[in-house]
Design a protein around this motif. Structure first.
Motif, PDB file in Angstrom:
ATOM      1  N   ASP A   6       0.812  -1.216   0.000  1.00 39.80           N
ATOM      2  CA  ASP A   6       0.000   0.000   0.000  1.00 39.80           C
ATOM      3  C   ASP A   6       0.848   1.271   0.000  1.00 39.80           C
ATOM      4  N   ARG A   7       1.929   1.273  -0.713  1.00 34.26           N
ATOM      5  CA  ARG A   7       2.736   2.478  -0.781  1.00 34.26           C
ATOM      6  C   ARG A   7       2.232   3.408  -1.869  1.00 34.26           C
ATOM      7  N   ARG A   8       2.469   4.703  -1.656  1.00 37.91           N
ATOM      8  CA  ARG A   8       2.206   5.679  -2.700  1.00 37.91           C
ATOM      9  C   ARG A   8       3.236   5.488  -3.800  1.00 37.91           C
ATOM     10  N   ASP A   9       2.824   5.715  -5.046  1.00 37.57           N
ATOM     11  CA  ASP A   9       3.786   5.664  -6.140  1.00 37.57           C
ATOM     12  C   ASP A   9       4.826   6.758  -5.929  1.00 37.57           C
ATOM     13  N   PRO A  10       6.120   6.434  -5.988  1.00 33.27           N
ATOM     14  CA  PRO A  10       7.147   7.431  -5.709  1.00 33.27           C
ATOM     15  C   PRO A  10       7.192   8.514  -6.762  1.00 33.27           C
ATOM     16  N   GLY A  11       7.513   9.723  -6.322  1.00 31.99           N
ATOM     17  CA  GLY A  11       7.691  10.840  -7.244  1.00 31.99           C
ATOM     18  C   GLY A  11       9.117  10.888  -7.752  1.00 31.99           C
ATOM     19  N   PRO A  12       9.412  11.814  -8.663  1.00 30.84           N
ATOM     20  CA  PRO A  12      10.750  11.866  -9.253  1.00 30.84           C
ATOM     21  C   PRO A  12      11.834  12.234  -8.273  1.00 30.84           C
ATOM     22  N   ASP A  13      11.474  12.920  -7.163  1.00 32.20           N
ATOM     23  CA  ASP A  13      12.484  13.340  -6.197  1.00 32.20           C
ATOM     24  C   ASP A  13      12.603  12.392  -5.010  1.00 32.20           C
ATOM     25  N   ARG A  19      15.629   7.882   5.328  1.00 27.02           N
ATOM     26  CA  ARG A  19      15.296   7.316   6.632  1.00 27.02           C
ATOM     27  C   ARG A  19      14.778   8.428   7.558  1.00 27.02           C
ATOM     28  N   VAL A  20      13.634   8.169   8.170  1.00 23.60           N
ATOM     29  CA  VAL A  20      12.999   9.149   9.057  1.00 23.60           C
ATOM     30  C   VAL A  20      12.827   8.534  10.434  1.00 23.60           C
ATOM     31  N   LEU A  21      13.356   9.187  11.453  1.00 20.51           N
ATOM     32  CA  LEU A  21      13.202   8.769  12.838  1.00 20.51           C
ATOM     33  C   LEU A  21      12.061   9.566  13.459  1.00 20.51           C
ATOM     34  N   VAL A  22      11.080   8.879  14.033  1.00 21.98           N
ATOM     35  CA  VAL A  22       9.916   9.524  14.646  1.00 21.98           C
ATOM     36  C   VAL A  22      10.011   9.362  16.159  1.00 21.98           C
ATOM     37  N   VAL A  23       9.997  10.489  16.879  1.00 15.76           N
ATOM     38  CA  VAL A  23      10.222  10.470  18.326  1.00 15.76           C
ATOM     39  C   VAL A  23       9.064  11.149  19.044  1.00 15.76           C
ATOM     40  N   ASP A  24       8.352  10.392  19.864  1.00 19.92           N
ATOM     41  CA  ASP A  24       7.253  10.930  20.669  1.00 19.92           C
ATOM     42  C   ASP A  24       6.999   9.944  21.804  1.00 19.92           C
ATOM     43  N   ASP A  25       6.520  10.451  22.952  1.00 19.66           N
ATOM     44  CA  ASP A  25       6.281   9.552  24.081  1.00 19.66           C
ATOM     45  C   ASP A  25       4.947   8.829  23.982  1.00 19.66           C
ATOM     46  N   GLU A  26       4.183   9.077  22.916  1.00 20.01           N
ATOM     47  CA  GLU A  26       2.930   8.356  22.690  1.00 20.01           C
ATOM     48  C   GLU A  26       3.167   7.282  21.622  1.00 20.01           C
ATOM     49  N   PRO A  27       3.235   6.016  22.009  1.00 19.06           N
ATOM     50  CA  PRO A  27       3.528   4.951  21.042  1.00 19.06           C
ATOM     51  C   PRO A  27       2.551   4.909  19.869  1.00 19.06           C
ATOM     52  N   ASP A  28       1.264   5.186  20.119  1.00 17.78           N
ATOM     53  CA  ASP A  28       0.287   5.150  19.030  1.00 17.78           C
ATOM     54  C   ASP A  28       0.588   6.222  17.986  1.00 17.78           C
ATOM     55  N   LEU A  29       0.975   7.407  18.451  1.00 11.77           N
ATOM     56  CA  LEU A  29       1.306   8.481  17.520  1.00 11.77           C
ATOM     57  C   LEU A  29       2.543   8.116  16.707  1.00 11.77           C
ATOM     58  N   VAL A  30       3.539   7.531  17.369  1.00 14.18           N
ATOM     59  CA  VAL A  30       4.749   7.107  16.667  1.00 14.18           C
ATOM     60  C   VAL A  30       4.400   6.111  15.570  1.00 14.18           C
ATOM     61  N   GLY A  35       3.804   4.914   9.924  1.00 13.50           N
ATOM     62  CA  GLY A  35       3.018   4.339   8.834  1.00 13.50           C
ATOM     63  C   GLY A  35       2.893   5.298   7.665  1.00 13.50           C
ATOM     64  N   ALA A  36       2.690   6.587   7.952  1.00  9.35           N
ATOM     65  CA  ALA A  36       2.593   7.585   6.889  1.00  9.35           C
ATOM     66  C   ALA A  36       3.915   7.725   6.152  1.00  9.35           C
ATOM     67  N   VAL A  37       5.010   7.652   6.900  1.00 11.63           N
ATOM     68  CA  VAL A  37       6.343   7.733   6.287  1.00 11.63           C
ATOM     69  C   VAL A  37       6.569   6.553   5.347  1.00 11.63           C
ATOM     70  N   ARG A  38       6.219   5.352   5.816  1.00 13.23           N
ATOM     71  CA  ARG A  38       6.414   4.158   4.986  1.00 13.23           C
ATOM     72  C   ARG A  38       5.507   4.182   3.759  1.00 13.23           C
ATOM     73  N   TYR A  39       4.321   4.759   3.895  1.00 13.48           N
ATOM     74  CA  TYR A  39       3.416   4.870   2.760  1.00 13.48           C
ATOM     75  C   TYR A  39       4.050   5.690   1.639  1.00 13.48           C
ATOM     76  N   GLU A  40       4.894   6.669   2.009  1.00 10.43           N
ATOM     77  CA  GLU A  40       5.590   7.471   1.010  1.00 10.43           C
ATOM     78  C   GLU A  40       6.722   6.696   0.333  1.00 10.43           C
ATOM     79  N   GLY A  41       7.004   5.490   0.836  1.00 16.36           N
ATOM     80  CA  GLY A  41       8.086   4.699   0.273  1.00 16.36           C
ATOM     81  C   GLY A  41       9.411   4.903   0.963  1.00 16.36           C
ATOM     82  N   TRP A  42       9.418   5.638   2.090  1.00 19.76           N
ATOM     83  CA  TRP A  42      10.640   5.883   2.838  1.00 19.76           C
ATOM     84  C   TRP A  42      10.746   4.883   3.984  1.00 19.76           C
TER      85      TRP A  42
END
Length: 246
Positions: A6-13, A19-30, A35-42
């Motif tokens: 279920d990834r978005r089709d990647p753009g030219p850029d 790699r994106v590190l997501v840091v928050d004390d709420e595990p659900d938010l992380v 999930g949104a980051v991975r959907y972008e293909g990252w």
């Protein structure tokens, strides 16, 4: 879980090695932001404490960090300081409270690149991350003669070495300050509006938060013009221009 589903089709850029590190004390938010980051293909990695974030920055080597200002052990500013001590090129997107104006200013002044206020939309986080990641990506290897340095009076910006000097003195700039100066120097003696600068340097429209341009212009002035004739000028009601000092 298959991160390729279920990834978005990647753009030219896009680059799948971002790699994106997501840091928050709420595990659900992380989990949701990852999930949104991975959907972008990252690639995405999560942390729920400041110490875990610093460790991940060292071992996983992210290109960008989505960083909550309020964490149970270290605050966001301390995490930023420790991360930049080992990975100075990492781009940082702060998560802040909607009414915490001083907190947002402190984050940018400490070297953060951008912020979103809680509650936020995932679409906004992704758009802002995309702008940060594009600026974090290393330039492609040159296929011809190297580009000449940008020169304006006694100010020199060497894009190959990513060095800035004025009157022979090296000027240390953050990645965002460097990008802003490079854009101004590519348009000498031309008035650039805040909207034009936002689009070119931040890669998207801040949507009414153009004061970030004023903030970074003030940083550049302090570093470029200290004890020298000014080069960056405000054209009231129109924008900013750069020209050689008199």
């Amino acid at each position: 879980m298959d991160d390729t589903a279920d990834r978005r089709d990647p753009g030219p850029d896009d680059r799948p090695d971002w790699r994106v590190l997501v840091v928050d004390d709420e595990p659900d938010l992380v989990e949701v932001v990852c999930g949104a980051v991975r959907y972008e293909g990252w690639q995405a990695c999560g942390a729920t404490s400041g110490l875990a974030a610093v460790e991940a920055a060292v071992t996983w080597r992210p290109h960008a960090v989505v960083l909550d200002m309020m964490l149970p052990d270290l605050d966001g500013l301390e995490v930023l300081r420790r991360v930049h001590a080992v990975r100075p090129e990492v781009r940082v997107l702060f998560l802040t409270a909607r009414d915490a104006v001083e907190e947002r200013i402190a984050g940018i002044a400490a070297g953060g690149d951008d912020y979103v206020t809680k509650p936020f939309s995932l679409a906004e986080v992704v758009v802002r991350l995309r702008g940060l990641l594009r600026r974090a990506a290393p330039p492609a290897a040159p296929t011809g003669p190297p580009a000449h340095a940008l020169v304006l009076g006694d100010l020199v910006l060497d894009d190959r070495a990513r060095e800035v000097t004025r009157d022979g003195e090296t000027i240390e700039l953050s990645p965002t300050e460097y990008a802003l100066l490079a854009h101004l120097m590519r348009h000498p003696r031309q008035v650039l509006s805040k909207a034009q600068i936002l689009e070119a340097v931040w890669s998207y429209d801040f949507g009414g938060q153009a004061h970030i341009v004023e903030l970074y212009i003030s940083y550049l002035r302090k570093k470029l013009d200290a004890g020298r004739s000014p080069m960056i000028h405000t054209v009231r009601g129109a924008g900013y221009l750069i020209k050689a000092g008199q």
